[in-house]
Design a protein around this motif. Structure first.
Motif, PDB file in Angstrom:
ATOM      1  N   ARG A   1      67.701   0.936  24.469  1.00 19.08           N
ATOM      2  CA  ARG A   1      68.400  -0.082  23.689  1.00 19.08           C
ATOM      3  C   ARG A   1      67.805  -0.104  22.284  1.00 19.08           C
TER       4      ARG A   1
ATOM      5  N   PHE B   1      80.044  -2.995  32.628  1.00 18.51           N
ATOM      6  CA  PHE B   1      80.287  -1.556  32.715  1.00 18.51           C
ATOM      7  C   PHE B   1      79.034  -0.868  32.169  1.00 18.51           C
ATOM      8  N   GLY B   2      78.005  -0.755  33.021  1.00 16.64           N
ATOM      9  CA  GLY B   2      76.747  -0.164  32.572  1.00 16.64           C
ATOM     10  C   GLY B   2      75.619  -0.683  33.442  1.00 16.64           C
ATOM     11  N   VAL B   3      74.473  -0.025  33.315  1.00 12.66           N
ATOM     12  CA  VAL B   3      73.324  -0.483  34.090  1.00 12.66           C
ATOM     13  C   VAL B   3      72.575  -1.593  33.342  1.00 12.66           C
TER      14      VAL B   3
ATOM     15  N   MET C   1      81.413   4.650  36.948  1.00 10.17           N
ATOM     16  CA  MET C   1      81.009   3.339  36.426  1.00 10.17           C
ATOM     17  C   MET C   1      82.187   2.361  36.458  1.00 10.17           C
TER      18      MET C   1
HETATM   19  C1  DGY Z   1      74.149   1.404  30.177  1.00  8.70           C
HETATM   20  O1  DGY Z   1      74.634   1.732  31.246  1.00  8.70           O
HETATM   21  O2  DGY Z   1      73.325   0.496  30.086  1.00  8.70           O
HETATM   22  C2  DGY Z   1      74.603   2.140  28.970  1.00  8.70           C
HETATM   23  O3  DGY Z   1      73.692   2.042  27.925  1.00  8.70           O
HETATM   24  C3  DGY Z   1      75.950   1.627  28.536  1.00  8.70           C
HETATM   25  O4  DGY Z   1      75.818   0.330  28.084  1.00  8.70           O
END
Ligand code: DGY
Length: 325
Positions: free
Chosen positions: A236, A75-77, A296
């Protein structure tokens, strides 16, 4: 045996219903992330895992699931919490949600650039403490957005969307990228990371977390930045060395930082960063709008359902390693 899917955090019910219609679906609804033991136990015999940034999905988790595991859908990029090499070795597809959160994350990042430049969170705390007694022409002076130089580390999807906002607001934008981007929007490529850091008034990080970017911004890099400069991290946490940043903010080596991500996450109570006025700390919410989080969730479920039907996830990061024939 019916397919089984583990969803590691609570999610939108309409998307859970889509999963339930095709698989036994276990949703861990505790407000906190699953402990390691819970995760290792809950994945047993799963075909799919609907994973979140808080789950470390490594070889042990994959082996605890067993040979039924075919898809891990993030659930995220960003998917640095998943050991994709271990997944590929086991013929497990890894999916993510690129694209849908680009503009939302860029809106948020640009809000942080503006907010840190103009010292909004610090000023809000100042008023709430009752310290605002009178107008002071020399207090809480910030940094102009228009006319300033923004250095973007990682001119990918989100970095480019931030660059577009910055250019529209009268900023000069430079970038540093490992590869030549398809479209650099006319922005100048810095010759090196150090050159970008030394020249920029604002530095915004948009690279993925990889072994190469782990600790990319440490003490030496922070010392290269200008003392009036602002660091923004919505990528990050571990890309920045937290101790080095704390020291740079404390000593005035840089003016301020705005962090949606930290290392560790969350920052533990009592950490010296929490006592500094010149840092804005946010709980990893760059993609947190109703519309974007719903999209998402839908994409994550699409990635799982495709696999249950025998297809690759529509957004698969390791498709070249998967062979189910
Ligand atoms: C992402 O989509 O990578 C956001 O940081 C959520 O983890």
């Amino acid at each position: 045996m019916a397919a089984k899917v583990l969803v590691t955090r609570r999610q939108f019910e309409d998307q859970m219903d889509r999963l339930r219609s095709e698989a036994e679906t276990i949703v861990l609804t505790r407000p906190a992330p699953a402990t390691r033991e819970e995760l290792l136990h809950a994945v047993k015999d799963c075909t799919g895992i609907f994973a979140h940034i808080t789950d470390r999905i490594d070889a042990d988790v994959m082996d605890a699931a067993g040979s039924s595991l075919r898809v891990i859908a993030e659930f995220g990029v960003g998917y640095d919490n998943i050991d994709t090499a271990a997944a590929s070795e086991r013929n497990i597809a890894v999916g993510n949600t690129p694209g849908v959160l680009t503009e939302t994350a860029a809106d948020f990042t640009f809000a942080l650039i503006q907010s840190a430049g103009r010292r909004l969170t610090e000023s809000d705390r100042f008023v709430r403490r009752g310290e605002w007694k009178w107008f002071d022409p020399l207090d809480l002076l910030g940094l102009d957005i228009n006319g300033s130089k923004l250095g973007i580390v990682g001119l990918g999807r989100i970095g480019s969307a931030v660059a577009r906002r910055a250019l529209a607001s009268g900023m000069e934008v430079i970038y540093f990228n490992r590869n030549q981007p398809a479209d650099d929007l006319g922005c100048r490529r810095a010759g090196s990371l150090d050159e970008l850091l030394a020249e920029s008034d604002f530095v915004s990080l948009h690279c993925p977390l990889t072994p190469e970017t782990y600790g990319l911004i440490g003490s030496a890099q922070l010392k290269t930045m200008q003392s009036h400069a602002v660091l923004v991290n919505t990528a990050r946490g571990p890309i920045v060395d937290t101790d080095a940043l704390t020291e740079a903010l404390r000593s005035g080596a840089i003016a301020s930082a705005a962090l949606d991500v930290t290392d560790p996450e969350p920052i533990p109570a009592g950490h010296p960063l929490l006592r500094l006025e010149n840092v804005t700390l946010l709980p990893h919410i760059a993609s947190a709008t109703v519309g974007t989080r719903k999209k998402m969730s839908q994409m994550t479920v699409d990635n799982i359902l495709a696999v249950l039907r025998g297809e690759l996830p529509p957004n698969c990061v390791n498709s070249e390693h998967i062979n189910w024939s």
